[in-house]
Design a protein around this motif. Sequence first.
Motif, PDB file in Angstrom:
ATOM      1  N   PRO A  61       4.534  -0.638  -1.123  1.00  0.00           N
ATOM      2  CA  PRO A  61       4.836   0.378  -2.144  1.00  0.00           C
ATOM      3  C   PRO A  61       3.631   0.694  -3.020  1.00  0.00           C
ATOM      4  CG  PRO A  61       6.543  -1.313  -2.082  1.00  0.00           C
ATOM      5  CD  PRO A  61       5.419  -1.808  -1.225  1.00  0.00           C
ATOM      6  N   TYR A  62       3.493   1.942  -3.369  1.00  0.00           N
ATOM      7  CA  TYR A  62       2.409   2.428  -4.235  1.00  0.00           C
ATOM      8  C   TYR A  62       2.369   1.635  -5.537  1.00  0.00           C
ATOM      9  CZ  TYR A  62       0.186   5.866  -7.427  1.00  0.00           C
ATOM     10  OH  TYR A  62      -0.600   6.485  -8.367  1.00  0.00           O
ATOM     11  N   ASP A  63       3.534   1.433  -6.170  1.00  0.00           N
ATOM     12  CA  ASP A  63       3.592   0.734  -7.463  1.00  0.00           C
ATOM     13  C   ASP A  63       3.081  -0.695  -7.360  1.00  0.00           C
ATOM     14  OD1 ASP A  63       4.622   2.998  -8.525  1.00  0.00           O
ATOM     15  OD2 ASP A  63       6.680   2.283  -8.697  1.00  0.00           O
ATOM     16  N   GLU A  64       3.363  -1.336  -6.212  1.00  0.00           N
ATOM     17  CA  GLU A  64       2.962  -2.735  -6.046  1.00  0.00           C
ATOM     18  C   GLU A  64       1.445  -2.893  -6.083  1.00  0.00           C
ATOM     19  OE1 GLU A  64       3.240  -6.047  -2.536  1.00  0.00           O
ATOM     20  OE2 GLU A  64       5.029  -4.815  -2.896  1.00  0.00           O
ATOM     21  N   ILE A  65       0.734  -1.855  -5.662  1.00  0.00           N
ATOM     22  CA  ILE A  65      -0.725  -1.917  -5.627  1.00  0.00           C
ATOM     23  C   ILE A  65      -1.332  -1.514  -6.968  1.00  0.00           C
ATOM     24  CG2 ILE A  65      -2.795  -0.939  -4.550  1.00  0.00           C
ATOM     25  CD1 ILE A  65      -0.934  -0.473  -2.064  1.00  0.00           C
ATOM     26  N   PHE A  66      -0.867  -0.399  -7.505  1.00  0.00           N
ATOM     27  CA  PHE A  66      -1.574   0.194  -8.640  1.00  0.00           C
ATOM     28  C   PHE A  66      -1.012  -0.209 -10.003  1.00  0.00           C
ATOM     29  CE2 PHE A  66      -2.402   2.993  -5.019  1.00  0.00           C
ATOM     30  CZ  PHE A  66      -3.790   2.933  -5.014  1.00  0.00           C
ATOM     31  N   LEU A  79      -4.745  10.641  -2.461  1.00  0.00           N
ATOM     32  CA  LEU A  79      -4.168   9.469  -3.133  1.00  0.00           C
ATOM     33  C   LEU A  79      -4.942   9.132  -4.410  1.00  0.00           C
ATOM     34  CD1 LEU A  79      -2.198   7.038  -3.107  1.00  0.00           C
ATOM     35  CD2 LEU A  79      -3.942   5.794  -1.814  1.00  0.00           C
ATOM     36  N   LEU A  80      -6.270   9.179  -4.341  1.00  0.00           N
ATOM     37  CA  LEU A  80      -7.080   8.840  -5.510  1.00  0.00           C
ATOM     38  C   LEU A  80      -6.844   9.813  -6.659  1.00  0.00           C
ATOM     39  CD1 LEU A  80     -10.497   7.849  -3.875  1.00  0.00           C
ATOM     40  CD2 LEU A  80      -8.728   6.336  -4.757  1.00  0.00           C
ATOM     41  N   ARG A  81      -6.703  11.064  -6.339  1.00  0.00           N
ATOM     42  CA  ARG A  81      -6.471  12.058  -7.391  1.00  0.00           C
ATOM     43  C   ARG A  81      -5.068  11.920  -7.973  1.00  0.00           C
ATOM     44  NH1 ARG A  81     -10.098  17.405  -6.102  1.00  0.00           N
ATOM     45  NH2 ARG A  81     -11.999  16.253  -5.631  1.00  0.00           N
ATOM     46  N   LYS A  82      -4.137  11.494  -7.148  1.00  0.00           N
ATOM     47  CA  LYS A  82      -2.797  11.185  -7.672  1.00  0.00           C
ATOM     48  C   LYS A  82      -2.881  10.016  -8.658  1.00  0.00           C
ATOM     49  CE  LYS A  82       1.807  11.344  -7.569  1.00  0.00           C
ATOM     50  NZ  LYS A  82       2.223  10.175  -8.301  1.00  0.00           N
ATOM     51  N   CYS A  83      -3.723   9.037  -8.341  1.00  0.00           N
ATOM     52  CA  CYS A  83      -3.935   7.901  -9.246  1.00  0.00           C
ATOM     53  C   CYS A  83      -4.512   8.369 -10.581  1.00  0.00           C
ATOM     54  CB  CYS A  83      -4.884   6.880  -8.610  1.00  0.00           C
ATOM     55  SG  CYS A  83      -4.162   5.950  -7.248  1.00  0.00           S
ATOM     56  N   LEU A  84      -5.458   9.313 -10.527  1.00  0.00           N
ATOM     57  CA  LEU A  84      -6.037   9.845 -11.764  1.00  0.00           C
ATOM     58  C   LEU A  84      -4.963  10.482 -12.644  1.00  0.00           C
ATOM     59  CD1 LEU A  84      -9.337  11.574 -10.552  1.00  0.00           C
ATOM     60  CD2 LEU A  84      -9.132   9.485 -11.902  1.00  0.00           C
ATOM     61  N   ASN A 143      -1.239  10.066 -17.273  1.00  0.00           N
ATOM     62  CA  ASN A 143       0.125  10.158 -17.811  1.00  0.00           C
ATOM     63  C   ASN A 143       0.673   8.803 -18.255  1.00  0.00           C
ATOM     64  OD1 ASN A 143       0.753  12.988 -17.609  1.00  0.00           O
ATOM     65  ND2 ASN A 143       0.761  12.748 -15.373  1.00  0.00           N
ATOM     66  N   GLY A 144      -0.190   7.771 -18.239  1.00  0.00           N
ATOM     67  CA  GLY A 144       0.221   6.455 -18.719  1.00  0.00           C
ATOM     68  C   GLY A 144       1.149   5.700 -17.795  1.00  0.00           C
ATOM     69  N   LEU A 145       1.109   6.012 -16.479  1.00  0.00           N
ATOM     70  CA  LEU A 145       2.021   5.374 -15.528  1.00  0.00           C
ATOM     71  C   LEU A 145       1.398   4.165 -14.835  1.00  0.00           C
ATOM     72  CD1 LEU A 145       3.497   8.616 -13.903  1.00  0.00           C
ATOM     73  CD2 LEU A 145       4.475   7.230 -15.746  1.00  0.00           C
ATOM     74  N   ILE A 146       0.094   4.161 -14.654  1.00  0.00           N
ATOM     75  CA  ILE A 146      -0.590   3.028 -14.014  1.00  0.00           C
ATOM     76  C   ILE A 146      -1.831   2.673 -14.830  1.00  0.00           C
ATOM     77  CG2 ILE A 146       0.221   3.658 -11.709  1.00  0.00           C
ATOM     78  CD1 ILE A 146      -2.626   4.712 -11.122  1.00  0.00           C
ATOM     79  N   TRP A 147      -2.399   1.496 -14.546  1.00  0.00           N
ATOM     80  CA  TRP A 147      -3.633   1.030 -15.192  1.00  0.00           C
ATOM     81  C   TRP A 147      -3.532   1.186 -16.720  1.00  0.00           C
ATOM     82  CZ3 TRP A 147      -6.760   4.559 -11.414  1.00  0.00           C
ATOM     83  CH2 TRP A 147      -6.759   3.990 -10.134  1.00  0.00           C
ATOM     84  N   LYS A 148      -2.439   0.687 -17.268  1.00  0.00           N
ATOM     85  CA  LYS A 148      -2.152   0.911 -18.696  1.00  0.00           C
ATOM     86  C   LYS A 148      -3.143   0.213 -19.616  1.00  0.00           C
ATOM     87  CE  LYS A 148       2.745   1.751 -17.854  1.00  0.00           C
ATOM     88  NZ  LYS A 148       4.142   1.372 -18.148  1.00  0.00           N
TER      89      LYS A 148
END
Length: 765
Positions: free
Chosen positions: A173-178, A198-203, A208-213
């Motif tokens: 799952p995407y969430d499990e990684i990021f 995928l990388l731009r989705k991460c950006l 939006n405060g969803l990952i790498w908080k």
Amino acid sequence: MEQRNAFLKQNENVIFSKKFKLKLGESVGEDWRTLGHWLKIKDDFLDTIDHDLTSASDKGYSILSKWVQMNKSPTFSKLRTALYNMKRIDLIRIADILAKMSEICTALKKYYLVNYGKTNEVQPPLNASANVDLNQKFVNLCIADAVNVQRDAVFNVELKDFFQKQMSYISIPYDEIFLKEKPVILISGIAGIGKTWLLRKCLLDWSNGLIWKNVELVFYLECRMLNQHQNISNINELINFFFGDIIKLNDLNINSFDLLFIVDGLDEFMYFNELVNKNLKSKNPIVNALTETQKFKHVVAGRVNAVGQYQSVYTEHIDKITIQIMGFSENGINTYVESNVIDIKKQLVKTTLNNFPIAKAMASVPFYLSSICKIISDSEIMYSNSFLTITDLYANIFLYSLQKHNIYNNKLINEIMEDPFHKKSILNICKIAYELLVKNKVIFSKKEIGTFVSGFDHSDGSLFGFIEKVETNVGCHFQFLHLTIMEFCASVYAFNCLNSEEIMANKMLRSCLPIICGLTNKSQNSLLKFLVNLSSSNESSSIISNFFFKKRVIGCSEVKSIIDFFYNSNDYKDKESLFIECFYESQSLYNDEIKLFVDKQKYIWSISIHDGKTSYETECDKYFVYNYIKSGEKLAYLSIDKKYLNDKEKVLLVECLTNVRKVCITLPNNFKEWKPEDKIEMLLISISCCCKTKKDFEEYIFPWFTICEKLHLQLHDDINFFEDVCEKICCLNINDFKIWYREKVFCNLDELKRFIVPQKKCLIL
């Protein structure tokens, strides 16, 4: 004063940031109660905090949180006043720095949301890329563990490895990684699989405060851009050059930030060898700057071979995760088709994907799926072999893109290819691709185009549509819009202009061998015929004209000759598989010329059916076996190591069994439906941990006994119905056999009968 007021006004909201309160609370230390007094927090609440919390930093954070919560109009100005009253000028300085950091973070997030909310999806027509809204239309990509990334892959091997991994990977799952915020994430994948997407989705998700908080600043770097700025020597210069217009670091120390760098397109970095080899002293400052990013959290993405080599820069104790992008799942493919194909063509797209194994396998790669959908949607007629081979697929994408290029105005392909000027333009494109491929380059300059193509006229526009011009602060550079297009074009050039010796002399070009052989396909329903006569000189146009023959010969002669040359070298691991793949791509017939070549190699042709077999490999095997046996040849060996076969594998099995000498079974199949025309000379069955019950044995194994002249049978020690197996062999009167069971070996019927009789007596007693 005006500048100070603007700063205060701009940062009024920073006091609501959890990170701001945590860091300032930590700096307040033992003065937390004093701060509470100046912020007018009641003593009973201060006592409660003192009682409930132990560390001074937790108490400081709690004070700031309570103040923001209870105050009707908390402001950054009021907080600074309180710190001033405490006579803690140092805390004012820290608060200002934290506010500035928050301001920079907000500006960077805003930049990504504005500029990366839509991304160019490269799809034909290539000169008119479509904007895709990543937030609304992003289709989740499948992600797999990739600790054992292929370290020395070239394009063709990389694609085969991708097909192989498609058979058995478990999606992560995407969430499990990021969400876990690993300090190092390495992302690999074949060309067009969606790494950049995928990388731009991460950006966007970070913004939006969803990952790498916990990450304050994320810097996205593209290697193709870094190539143009080789004099940048350190991290500060790197950030200031690419992000100076967005954020102003001024005298802030970047080490005070929690940073993350994203490096995209690792394989495109022109100084890659210097980057991965620490023993090489680089003369290019940009290598040192990129190496510095390894001191911070970072994500690196690139093609499989590049990421595999890049792993060598890390020590074993580094906490990192290595993943591979596997493209769209079946649901993802369906979602994409439903979202991007017009209604009247949706069913045709789905039927095409079901009927063509190559199209189905490649559809998980976003670039190919996008191309297939566009070609089918815009085509009035779909030929029966439009996507039969990988070469067909590439040719369709290339020629469709050519047709949609603005200088051709949607002319029919045959009309375009009748014009010598257009053929010359295509050959020029292919020559540039060839020059880049053999030099392992992706980016090139206008000056280099002139060295690749004599008399190049920048104004005629014939190259563009496949090659794009990228403007930068220090000028412009050029690149193919997609690496798949570049690699196919290089193969077309090699086919038209080189001989076998020249092809085999370069390792990079040898990886294109199946595609080069695929261009020999003579089917009149194939668009390939428009790409095999681009050179006006017959002497130089044949792959083999100068090396093997005196005249142009299109067909299996070329396949045979190239592979004959290749077989004399020692650097290809699986020559039998290579021959079958080239044979399939060329759609050759097994005629006397090919037979002579096979006999010369003294090769024992064998086919295996196992769980790791890809649909593409099965299709290649099926085509070869059909032609091989149809010509009167007998297959030497068939290995079956799979319990449940799909429809294509069943067809392959039936075809093999019509004329085969030896069959080896490890994971047995229900054989009720198939019978060979002749008895198998030898049947080898090895039963280890599977098929240990009598019922399974009767269903999956016994039917095979009836079709063999010689039997070798290895039985698992746990089997408790050995006498039944013996009786079956005696009943069928199989005289030539060998059975291994519980450290005993049985070689004739008398031995079996002597073993069976005591067992039966014991049962009676």
